[in-house]
Every structure is written in structure tokens, then in C-alpha cells.
Motif scaffolding. Structure first.
Motif, PDB file in Angstrom:
ATOM      1  N   PHE A 161       3.044 -21.347  22.695  1.00  0.00           N
ATOM      2  CA  PHE A 161       3.962 -20.258  23.028  1.00  0.00           C
ATOM      3  C   PHE A 161       4.079 -19.321  21.829  1.00  0.00           C
ATOM      4  CE2 PHE A 161       5.196 -23.841  25.666  1.00  0.00           C
ATOM      5  CZ  PHE A 161       5.301 -23.271  26.924  1.00  0.00           C
ATOM      6  N   PRO A 162       3.003 -18.596  21.529  1.00  0.00           N
ATOM      7  CA  PRO A 162       2.990 -17.758  20.315  1.00  0.00           C
ATOM      8  C   PRO A 162       4.010 -16.631  20.350  1.00  0.00           C
ATOM      9  CG  PRO A 162       1.104 -17.261  21.719  1.00  0.00           C
ATOM     10  CD  PRO A 162       1.746 -18.484  22.281  1.00  0.00           C
ATOM     11  N   GLN A 163       4.425 -16.212  21.529  1.00  0.00           N
ATOM     12  CA  GLN A 163       5.375 -15.101  21.637  1.00  0.00           C
ATOM     13  C   GLN A 163       6.802 -15.585  21.888  1.00  0.00           C
ATOM     14  OE1 GLN A 163       4.215 -12.104  20.975  1.00  0.00           O
ATOM     15  NE2 GLN A 163       2.192 -13.013  20.758  1.00  0.00           N
ATOM     16  N   GLN A 164       7.015 -16.896  21.798  1.00  0.00           N
ATOM     17  CA  GLN A 164       8.338 -17.402  22.146  1.00  0.00           C
ATOM     18  C   GLN A 164       9.394 -16.890  21.176  1.00  0.00           C
ATOM     19  OE1 GLN A 164       7.737 -21.661  21.842  1.00  0.00           O
ATOM     20  NE2 GLN A 164       9.092 -21.773  20.100  1.00  0.00           N
ATOM     21  N   HIS A 165      10.609 -16.762  21.688  1.00  0.00           N
ATOM     22  CA  HIS A 165      11.714 -16.263  20.884  1.00  0.00           C
ATOM     23  C   HIS A 165      12.174 -17.338  19.908  1.00  0.00           C
ATOM     24  CE1 HIS A 165      12.045 -12.701  23.355  1.00  0.00           C
ATOM     25  NE2 HIS A 165      11.933 -13.475  24.415  1.00  0.00           N
ATOM     26  N   ARG A 166      12.475 -16.921  18.723  1.00  0.00           N
ATOM     27  CA  ARG A 166      12.938 -17.843  17.704  1.00  0.00           C
ATOM     28  C   ARG A 166      14.443 -18.075  17.826  1.00  0.00           C
ATOM     29  NH1 ARG A 166       9.622 -20.962  17.068  1.00  0.00           N
ATOM     30  NH2 ARG A 166       7.986 -19.896  18.147  1.00  0.00           N
ATOM     31  N   ALA A 167      14.956 -18.911  16.971  1.00  0.00           N
ATOM     32  CA  ALA A 167      16.359 -19.303  17.049  1.00  0.00           C
ATOM     33  C   ALA A 167      17.319 -18.137  16.914  1.00  0.00           C
ATOM     34  CB  ALA A 167      16.659 -20.341  15.963  1.00  0.00           C
ATOM     35  N   SER A 168      16.881 -17.079  16.252  1.00  0.00           N
ATOM     36  CA  SER A 168      17.784 -15.945  16.032  1.00  0.00           C
ATOM     37  C   SER A 168      17.847 -15.004  17.226  1.00  0.00           C
ATOM     38  CB  SER A 168      17.330 -15.161  14.792  1.00  0.00           C
ATOM     39  OG  SER A 168      16.001 -14.689  14.983  1.00  0.00           O
ATOM     40  N   ASP A 169      16.921 -15.169  18.176  1.00  0.00           N
ATOM     41  CA  ASP A 169      16.879 -14.267  19.317  1.00  0.00           C
ATOM     42  C   ASP A 169      17.953 -14.617  20.341  1.00  0.00           C
ATOM     43  OD1 ASP A 169      13.305 -14.072  19.188  1.00  0.00           O
ATOM     44  OD2 ASP A 169      14.807 -12.693  18.390  1.00  0.00           O
ATOM     45  N   LYS A 171      17.669 -13.967  23.832  1.00  0.00           N
ATOM     46  CA  LYS A 171      17.098 -14.453  25.081  1.00  0.00           C
ATOM     47  C   LYS A 171      16.026 -15.505  24.808  1.00  0.00           C
ATOM     48  CE  LYS A 171      17.985 -10.157  27.602  1.00  0.00           C
ATOM     49  NZ  LYS A 171      17.394  -9.054  28.373  1.00  0.00           N
ATOM     50  N   PRO A 172      16.189 -16.685  25.370  1.00  0.00           N
ATOM     51  CA  PRO A 172      15.215 -17.757  25.119  1.00  0.00           C
ATOM     52  C   PRO A 172      13.956 -17.600  25.955  1.00  0.00           C
ATOM     53  CG  PRO A 172      16.916 -18.536  26.591  1.00  0.00           C
ATOM     54  CD  PRO A 172      17.317 -17.141  26.203  1.00  0.00           C
ATOM     55  N   ASP A 173      12.915 -18.305  25.557  1.00  0.00           N
ATOM     56  CA  ASP A 173      11.684 -18.380  26.339  1.00  0.00           C
ATOM     57  C   ASP A 173      11.852 -19.545  27.314  1.00  0.00           C
ATOM     58  OD1 ASP A 173       9.147 -18.897  27.353  1.00  0.00           O
ATOM     59  OD2 ASP A 173       8.151 -18.220  25.531  1.00  0.00           O
ATOM     60  N   TRP A 174      12.159 -19.222  28.564  1.00  0.00           N
ATOM     61  CA  TRP A 174      12.448 -20.261  29.554  1.00  0.00           C
ATOM     62  C   TRP A 174      11.219 -21.112  29.870  1.00  0.00           C
ATOM     63  CZ3 TRP A 174      17.333 -21.213  30.071  1.00  0.00           C
ATOM     64  CH2 TRP A 174      18.261 -20.186  29.884  1.00  0.00           C
ATOM     65  N   GLN A 175      10.032 -20.519  29.779  1.00  0.00           N
ATOM     66  CA  GLN A 175       8.816 -21.293  30.035  1.00  0.00           C
ATOM     67  C   GLN A 175       8.638 -22.377  28.977  1.00  0.00           C
ATOM     68  OE1 GLN A 175       5.353 -18.833  30.569  1.00  0.00           O
ATOM     69  NE2 GLN A 175       6.420 -17.376  31.871  1.00  0.00           N
ATOM     70  N   ALA A 176       8.878 -22.027  27.726  1.00  0.00           N
ATOM     71  CA  ALA A 176       8.763 -23.012  26.651  1.00  0.00           C
ATOM     72  C   ALA A 176       9.775 -24.136  26.839  1.00  0.00           C
ATOM     73  CB  ALA A 176       8.969 -22.334  25.296  1.00  0.00           C
ATOM     74  N   LEU A 177      10.992 -23.781  27.231  1.00  0.00           N
ATOM     75  CA  LEU A 177      12.025 -24.792  27.458  1.00  0.00           C
ATOM     76  C   LEU A 177      11.660 -25.694  28.638  1.00  0.00           C
ATOM     77  CD1 LEU A 177      15.200 -22.571  26.946  1.00  0.00           C
ATOM     78  CD2 LEU A 177      14.407 -24.406  25.439  1.00  0.00           C
ATOM     79  N   ALA A 178      11.070 -25.097  29.681  1.00  0.00           N
ATOM     80  CA  ALA A 178      10.682 -25.882  30.857  1.00  0.00           C
ATOM     81  C   ALA A 178       9.637 -26.932  30.495  1.00  0.00           C
ATOM     82  CB  ALA A 178      10.165 -24.964  31.953  1.00  0.00           C
ATOM     83  N   GLY A 360      12.140 -24.747  18.706  1.00  0.00           N
ATOM     84  CA  GLY A 360      12.706 -23.840  17.712  1.00  0.00           C
ATOM     85  C   GLY A 360      13.665 -22.835  18.315  1.00  0.00           C
ATOM     86  N   ILE A 361      13.946 -22.953  19.627  1.00  0.00           N
ATOM     87  CA  ILE A 361      14.854 -22.033  20.317  1.00  0.00           C
ATOM     88  C   ILE A 361      16.277 -22.564  20.191  1.00  0.00           C
ATOM     89  CG2 ILE A 361      15.431 -20.939  22.518  1.00  0.00           C
ATOM     90  CD1 ILE A 361      12.522 -21.385  23.364  1.00  0.00           C
ATOM     91  N   SER A 365      21.653 -20.301  22.656  1.00  0.00           N
ATOM     92  CA  SER A 365      21.189 -19.148  23.431  1.00  0.00           C
ATOM     93  C   SER A 365      21.054 -19.446  24.916  1.00  0.00           C
ATOM     94  CB  SER A 365      19.837 -18.654  22.896  1.00  0.00           C
ATOM     95  OG  SER A 365      18.821 -19.623  23.117  1.00  0.00           O
ATOM     96  N   TYR A 366      21.169 -20.717  25.287  1.00  0.00           N
ATOM     97  CA  TYR A 366      21.008 -21.035  26.707  1.00  0.00           C
ATOM     98  C   TYR A 366      21.916 -22.153  27.199  1.00  0.00           C
ATOM     99  CZ  TYR A 366      18.173 -24.875  24.885  1.00  0.00           C
ATOM    100  OH  TYR A 366      17.741 -25.976  24.202  1.00  0.00           O
ATOM    101  N   GLN A 367      22.589 -22.874  26.321  1.00  0.00           N
ATOM    102  CA  GLN A 367      23.415 -23.980  26.785  1.00  0.00           C
ATOM    103  C   GLN A 367      24.576 -23.456  27.613  1.00  0.00           C
ATOM    104  OE1 GLN A 367      25.653 -26.224  23.940  1.00  0.00           O
ATOM    105  NE2 GLN A 367      25.761 -28.041  25.246  1.00  0.00           N
TER     106      GLN A 367
END
Length: 649
Positions: A161-169, A171-178, A360-361, A365-367
Motif C-alpha cells: 500500500f505505497p499510497q496509504q495514509h500515514r498516522a498523521s492523515d 482519512k485512513p486507507d480502508w483497503q489497507a485496514l481491510a 501505520g494508520i 482516524s477510524y475508531q
């Protein structure tokens, strides 16, 4: 006037009378037979309408109208009991009468034909048993291998997930979380609408599974043959794109990660080893499937019974991932399992912290707020749409449908503020001339291609696949059959002037049918020998002898064409029911609704239809019918979440 035969109503009445007769022979008091018959009829009919159970209070006289409004389709008039009976308006009296009939048992000892749980839900015994078995299997401990959350896994996720959002972002990358959620859990549900990245998530999950275990036995499945075929096709296409952006063959901790997709996707029935000569599947809880990861697409189409049979056949050492859209139409049979189980995406703090370690998300940001009931930590909603721009016409329309905001939606349609959505307020039966013109206009490109070069099959399928007419019902003046006839006649008329129409004998028993080059048909039955599945769409063309053969988009070579007579069951498919269109995508769709109130026309059907379109939508419906559909919620009664909570306690 002839009253249409209703099989579900007849079966419900027959079941009720049969159960009442058994109660009488068993010595039940005469005064409890009527409430028993009433209850058996209502719960049986509710199951036929898609529910798994029915609240006991809905059987009271005061609850009838509300129940009729909620269930799809609504219940028919009940077997009329004496109006003077106390149980008609007293819940406790009704409960006592049913227990006195000896045909009802409590949920802690379900041995009678009817079962009632602690929340006064009334079940047919077999559906209560299905819910219990489903809950127990979902709570079963996963005993398979777990991937250590170490630096190598974290590095791998950064590459995946090279474009995934980091902890400071924000909006999270939902695909990475899935994917992170699914790798160490026995059962995961991933819900997302069209364009939210379900296919990409599956692809990266497969890559991750192969990274964790190069020998991982992965099986792909879907409820229908067409859905299974689409799943494999979509994954293959996604793999071509992902391979250009990610170095999939780089060495990571000595493990070579190559993009190796499963070669086949199965229907659920075929995966389980269904036989036409047996009532049971080859694979079950005593004979588990030989696999390590099962991925099921279009899981919203699975009913309760099939879901139970499927997950019980998966060993506890394997992981199960269900993908679907919680807002889409549910299964035709009883149970909206996927929608029920994915209704709440709440994850525990411990789960969120583990996902943060892997991706790293930031968990913040999503809980969500703490779940109101025990969380199984197995649900993720994919919330970012990569197909529709935020606040695009289709995105806005879908949002209003899901909210049930009929007033705002109708105001925007009337104002003409949508650029890519056309609404024709038509109350005619059959369609008015103006409505027919709107229906046929997008077919012009396909008809022109037939005229220009009907041998260019690739271009024909390309134009055919851009547009589809969707209907709520099969029958009636605004149903699938009527719409197919309108398009069929228009296409034939265009062909007739060029001398293409002819009558051909194409089966041995002297059955003659009319066909013409460019006729669009859909296969209605799986045929593994021919490699064709229920839902496959083909185009009829003449072979070198002038006889009709059918080409399919994945088999355009002349030697792969199939004689029309060999296909068995098929029908015209310029128009489809919304149910049949699930999982498909088109540039443009035209939704035709009936001109009278219908229980099947609800916001779930509208959402499913509109979300098939990628670019534009036409709607042919009266204002009244459209308003009612948007405002009409879909309610299927179920107790699966209560079963899980009770067993989890």
C-alpha cells in the motif's frame, strides 16, 4: 376476476393447518388451536418473504398493519381467528396459548416445530437452528497460523500500500485496514459499494496470504456462476494494473512474493460438492473443505441456510472473507446474513491498536465509539469511492436513497439540477411513446454497429455492455419481458430492411423460432460442460451455414461459438431484473418501475439499480411510485446478532 395463485401463501396456509391438526391429535385444548394456526401461518409466510423470524407482538391485531408495511412482500390476510379471543390483543395470552398447544418450545430447549426466544421472536425450528449454528461457528476460535506483527510485515504493507495514509492523515486507507484485519482472523466481512475497491482489496489480500504462506490454498467463490466468473475476470484485470505500480517480485525476508491468482472461481454449490442426485453436500462440518483461505464475493446474495452450510464446511484452521455491499438487495430466500453481520463496523481498541501496528494508520482516524454489544472485530466498511467523484450526481443520488430522503431527492430531480440523471414522469401502462424513445435512444450505437459491421464482435459486445435496461419486476406492462419485447422489435425492425431476419430450424423436434443477427440472450442455467453459467450474456449470429450460434465476450473465435439449440434455457436480455444485474456495471442504465405500488420496489432496489451505473442514469417512473420507493425501508426480521451476543456472553 381471477385471483393469481400465490404459492407461498398456499404453503403457509397448508403448514398452519397441518400443525393445527397435529396439535389437535396431541390433545391440545380446542381454544389454543386457532392462535397456533394463526402464528404458524404468519411465521411461515414471513420466512417466505425473506425474514428468519417474526416478533410475537406483530401477530396481535394491532400489529398487523405495521407488519404488512414492513415485510417484502407484505403478508396476505390472515386466517381469521375469533375477534373475541383474548390472545388477539394480549401478548402474554398469545404466548400462553402457543405453549399450551405443545407446538412451541423456548429457545433454551428448541424441540418443537415453533421456537420463541428471550426477545419474543417467533421462529420455525429449522431457521432458529440455522441461526444457532451460524452464531456458534462465527464464535469458534481460529486455530490456523497467525502472522507475527514484526518489521518484515510492516515493510511488506508499506510496499503493498505505497499510497496509504500515514498516522498523521485524517482519512485512513480502508483497503489497507481491510487486508490487515483479514490476515489473522477466522472470519472477516468487507462491505463496500461499487467503486470502493473491493476487488483491489481481495487482490492484495491474496498477495499477502501468499507472502505469509507461499503454499496457501486459496479458493474463490460466489453465489452464482456469473458472479464467480466476474470475480475471476475482475481480479485478473486488477492484477494487470497493480503489477505496474508495485514490485511484486522483490525479495522480502527470503520469501518471493509473486502474483499468483487462483485459476478458478466456484459457485458456492459447486464448491461444496452439490449433486443433483443427493440432498446433502459432499463437504460439511464432518468433511471440511481442503483450503486455507476462502474468499466469497457478492456475499449479500447468500441466504441463511446456504451461509451456514458453507461456513460449517470450512475448517477452523482456515480463514473466511465475505465481500459484498450491505445496502444491496438481499438474498431471495430467508435471511439477510451479510447485511445483519456487517451492520456495525465497530472495532475494539485492542483491535485498532493491532491494525495500527501493521499499517501505520492511526487508530484515532477510524475508531468508532465503543460498540453497544460485544464486537467480534471482523467488519470493515470501504468508505472511499474511486469511481464517483465526491458529490457527483450518482454519488449524491445514492446518498439520498440510502438516507430515505425522498423529499430532497424528488426536488432535485424536478429542478433538473442533475446533469447525468434523467427522470421521465410516466404513468402510462404500457410505456408512453416518449418513454419508449428514452428507453431506446441508448441502443442506437449498438444498432448502428450491427448495420456497419456485424462481424466485429468485439465492438458489438463493447456497445452492448455500455447500456442496460433494469426493471423491478419480470412480468407486467413495465416488466423485463415487456421491455425486452420493445427493444427486440426495434432491433428487428432495423434489421429487417437489410434482409437479416429469417426463420430457421435450429432444433431437431421441428421447433421454429425467429432470430436475427445481434439478438441478445442470457443463459439461465449453469452448464459446466459448455463453460456457460446462469447470467452469461451472448449475441446470436449466423454461422457459415446460416444457422444461429451464440458468441460470448470471453469466446469470440468462430470455433468457440455455441449452437443456440445446445444452450438449453435462455431468454432475451436487453433488459434485466435488478436482482439479475447485481454485480454488473454499465456506463448507463435505464430503470423502469411499475406504474402501481409494489412491495418489491423499495430503497434497496433503487440503490442496487442506480449503483450499477458508472456515468449516467435514466429513470422511468411516476412521481408517486418513486417517492414511495425511496421512503420505503426494507425490513427483514432476524435474531442472529442476539444469538451471537448470548453465546458470546
Amino acid at each position: 376476476m381471477t385471483i393469481p395463485f400465490d404459492a407461498s401463501d398456499a404453503l403457509a396456509r397448508g403448514f398452519a393447518k397441518h400443525l393445527a391438526a397435529i396439535a389437535k391429535r396431541s390433545g391440545a385444548p380446542a381454544e389454543v388451536v386457532s392462535p397456533l394456526e394463526h402464528a404458524a401461518y404468519r411465521v411461515s409466510l414471513a420466512c417466505a418473504a425473506g425474514s428468519v423470524c417474526i416478533p410475537l407482538g406483530e401477530l396481535l391485531h394491532s400489529g398487523k398493519d405495521e407488519l404488512d408495511a414492513k415485510l417484502e412482500p407484505p403478508l396476505k390476510p390472515t386466517l381469521e381467528p375469533p375477534h373475541t379471543a383474548k390472545w388477539r390483543s394480549d401478548l402474554e395470552a398469545l404466548r400462553e396459548a402457543l405453549f399450551a398447544s405443545t407446538m412451541l418450545s423456548a429457545s433454551d430447549h428448541p424441540i418443537r416445530p415453533l421456537v420463541i426466544d428471550e426477545q419474543d421472536r417467533l421462529y420455525l425450528n429449522r431457521y432458529f437452528d440455522y441461526e444457532e449454528r451460524l452464531a456458534r461457528r462465527l464464535l469458534q476460535t481460529y486455530t490456523g497460523p497467525r502472522q507475527a506483527i514484526d518489521q518484515s510485515l510492516k515493510d511488506f504493507f508499506q510496499r503493498l500500500f505505497p499510497q496509504q495514509h500515514r498516522a498523521s492523515d485524517v482519512k485512513p486507507d480502508w483497503q489497507a485496514l481491510a487486508v490487515a484485519l483479514a490476515i489473522n482472523r477466522g472470519f472477516t466481512l468487507i462491505s463496500g459499494g461499487p467503486g470502493t475497491g473491493k476487488t483491489t482489496s481481495v487482490l492484495k489480500l491474496i498477495i499477502c496470504a501468499k507472502y505469509m504462506d507461499p503454499e496457501c490454498r486459496i479458493r474463490l467463490a460466489a453465489p452464482t456462476g456469473k458472479a464467480a466468473s466476474r470475480m475471476l475476470e475482475a481480479l485478473s484485470k486488477a492484477a494487470e494494473g497493480i503489477g505496474q505500480t508495485i514490485d511484486l517480485c522483490k525479495e522480502v525476508e527470503g520469501i518471493r512474493t509473486a502474483l499468483e491468482l487462483p485459476k478458478e472461481a466456484f459457485t458456492v454449490h459447486r464448491l461444496l460438492g452439490a449433486s443433483a442426485h443427493a440432498d446433502r453436500f459432499h463437504y460439511d462440518r464432518d468433511h471440511p473443505l481442503p483450503l486455507d483461505l476462502l474468499i466469497v464475493d457478492e456475499a449479500s446474495m447468500l441466504d441463511l441456510a446456504l451461509t451456514v452450510q458453507l461456513i460449517e464446511a470450512v475448517p477452523s484452521t482456515a480463514r473466511i472473507v465475505f465481500l459484498g455491499d450491505k445496502d444491496q438487495l438481499a438474498a431471495v430466500e430467508a435471511g439477510a446474513v451479510f447485511a445483519e453481520l456487517s451492520a456495525s463496523p465497530c472495532l475494539s481498541l485492542a483491535c485498532c491498536e493491532q491494525l495500527e501496528q501493521i499499517t501505520g494508520i492511526s487508530a484515532s482516524s477510524y475508531q468508532n465509539a465503543s460498540p453497544s454489544e460485544p464486537s467480534l472485530d471482523n467488519v470493515i466498511w470501504l468508505r472511499h469511492n474511486y469511481r464517483f467523484a465526491k458529490h457527483s450526481d450518482i454519488d449524491d443520488l445514492i446518498g439520498l436513497i440510502n438516507k430515505g430522503d425522498a423529499k430532497t431527492l424528488m426536488a432535485r430531480l424536478k429542478s433538473g439540477s442533475y446533469q447525468s440523471i434523467t427522470w421521465h414522469d410516466d404513468t402510462s401502462s404500457p410505456l408512453s411513446g416518449e418513454a419508449k424513445a428514452l428507453l431506446l435512444e441508448p441502443m442506437a450505437d449498438y444498432i448502428k454497429q450491427l448495420d456497419t459491421d456485424c462481424q466485429d464482435l468485439f465492438s458489438l459486445f463493447d456497445r452492448l455492455g455500455r447500456y442496460k435496461i433494469l426493471c423491478a419486476e419480470r412480468d407486467g406492462p413495465r416488466g423485463v419481458e415487456a421491455m425486452n419485447q420493445i427493444v427486440n422489435e426495434a432491433t428487428q425492425m432495423a434489421q429487417r430492411g437489410r434482409g437479416h431476419i429469417k426463420r430457421e430450424r435450429f432444433v431437431d423436434d421441428a421447433v421454429y423460432q425467429t432470430w436475427y443477427p445481434g439478438q441478445c440472450i442470457m443463459v439461465l442455467r449453469n452448464d459446466y460442460h459448455l463453460g456457460r453459467f446462469n447470467g452469461d450474456i451472448g449475441i446470436v449470429m449466423p454461422n457459415t451455414q446460416g444457422h444461429p450460434v451464440v458468441y460470448f465476450p470471453d469466446a469470440l473465435e468462430p470455433n468457440k461459438a455455441i449452437s443456440l439449440s445446445r444452450l438449453g434455457d435462455y431468454e432475451l436480455s436487453f433488459a434485466l431484473t435488478v436482482h439479475k444485474a447485481q454485480g454488473s456495471e454499465f456506463d448507463h442504465i435505464c430503470l423502469v418501475l411499475p406504474n402501481k405500488t409494489s412491495p418489491v420496489v423499495n430503497k434497496s432496489l433503487l440503490y442496487t439499480a442506480i449503483s450499477r451505473a458508472k456515468k449516467s442514469v435514466s429513470i422511468i417512473a411516476s412521481e408517486t411510485i418513486l417517492f414511495e420507493a425511496i421512503a420505503r425501508p426494507v425490513k427483514r426480521y432476524s435474531g442472529i446478532r442476539s444469538r451471537i451476543a448470548t453465546l458470546h456472553a
